[in-house]
Design a protein around this motif. Structure first.
Motif, PDB file in Angstrom:
ATOM      1  N   HIS A 103       2.882   8.184   6.057  1.00 55.76           N
ATOM      2  CA  HIS A 103       2.374   8.454   4.461  1.00 55.76           C
ATOM      3  C   HIS A 103       1.469   6.823   4.149  1.00 55.76           C
ATOM      4  O   HIS A 103       1.435   6.535   2.887  1.00 55.76           O
ATOM      5  N   LEU A 104       1.742   6.225   5.452  1.00 55.94           N
ATOM      6  CA  LEU A 104       1.208   4.342   5.273  1.00 55.94           C
ATOM      7  C   LEU A 104      -0.508   4.757   4.108  1.00 55.94           C
ATOM      8  O   LEU A 104      -0.360   3.646   3.834  1.00 55.94           O
ATOM      9  N   GLY A 105      -1.054   5.974   4.662  1.00 65.06           N
ATOM     10  CA  GLY A 105      -2.195   5.718   4.097  1.00 65.06           C
ATOM     11  C   GLY A 105      -2.322   6.492   2.311  1.00 65.06           C
ATOM     12  O   GLY A 105      -3.173   7.067   1.570  1.00 65.06           O
ATOM     13  N   ASP A 106      -1.314   6.838   1.980  1.00 69.31           N
ATOM     14  CA  ASP A 106      -1.344   7.792   0.511  1.00 69.31           C
ATOM     15  C   ASP A 106      -0.555   6.882  -0.905  1.00 69.31           C
ATOM     16  O   ASP A 106      -0.345   6.930  -1.804  1.00 69.31           O
ATOM     17  N   GLY A 107      -1.265   5.504  -0.845  1.00 64.16           N
ATOM     18  CA  GLY A 107      -1.292   4.740  -1.998  1.00 64.16           C
ATOM     19  C   GLY A 107      -0.434   3.445  -1.536  1.00 64.16           C
ATOM     20  O   GLY A 107       0.321   3.026  -0.111  1.00 64.16           O
ATOM     21  N   PRO A 108      -0.451   2.390  -2.454  1.00 60.96           N
ATOM     22  CA  PRO A 108       0.496   1.449  -2.307  1.00 60.96           C
ATOM     23  C   PRO A 108       1.808   1.440  -2.578  1.00 60.96           C
ATOM     24  O   PRO A 108       2.462   0.979  -1.901  1.00 60.96           O
ATOM     25  N   VAL A 109       2.203   2.470  -2.746  1.00 61.58           N
ATOM     26  CA  VAL A 109       3.318   3.083  -3.401  1.00 61.58           C
ATOM     27  C   VAL A 109       4.017   4.801  -2.771  1.00 61.58           C
ATOM     28  O   VAL A 109       3.490   5.577  -3.064  1.00 61.58           O
ATOM     29  N   TRP A 110       5.085   4.369  -1.840  1.00 60.57           N
ATOM     30  CA  TRP A 110       5.989   5.886  -0.809  1.00 60.57           C
ATOM     31  C   TRP A 110       7.458   6.246  -1.788  1.00 60.57           C
ATOM     32  O   TRP A 110       8.127   5.401  -0.813  1.00 60.57           O
ATOM     33  N   VAL A 111       7.819   7.351  -2.859  1.00 56.46           N
ATOM     34  CA  VAL A 111       8.949   7.225  -2.984  1.00 56.46           C
ATOM     35  C   VAL A 111       9.382   8.114  -1.502  1.00 56.46           C
ATOM     36  O   VAL A 111       8.985   9.589  -1.362  1.00 56.46           O
TER      37      VAL A 111
END
Length: 66
Positions: free
Chosen positions: A21-29
């Motif tokens: 999920h590296l490209g899914d925003g500045p934060v991934w929980v």
């Protein structure tokens, strides 16, 4: 790590999920903790912190000798 009442993910799984999920925003929980993160975010912060403090105290063994 096995703590009753706490969702603890395997580090390899967290790393894999983070990379996926590296490209899914500045934060991934990661690790299935999204609902818990949502519950603990927002305002008033003092109420959120106090609630988290009380929950953590319930998971720890009672202090001995005090």
């Amino acid at each position: 790590m096995d703590i009753p009442g706490m969702n603890v993910a395997d580090p390899d799984d967290v790393a894999r999920e983070g990379l996926e999920h590296l490209g899914d925003g500045p934060v991934w929980v990661a690790g299935g903790n999204y609902q818990a993160a949502q519950k603990r975010s927002g305002f008033p912060r003092a109420d959120k912190v106090a609630g988290a403090h009380e929950a953590m105290k319930r998971m720890l063994p009672p202090e001995s000798g005090k």
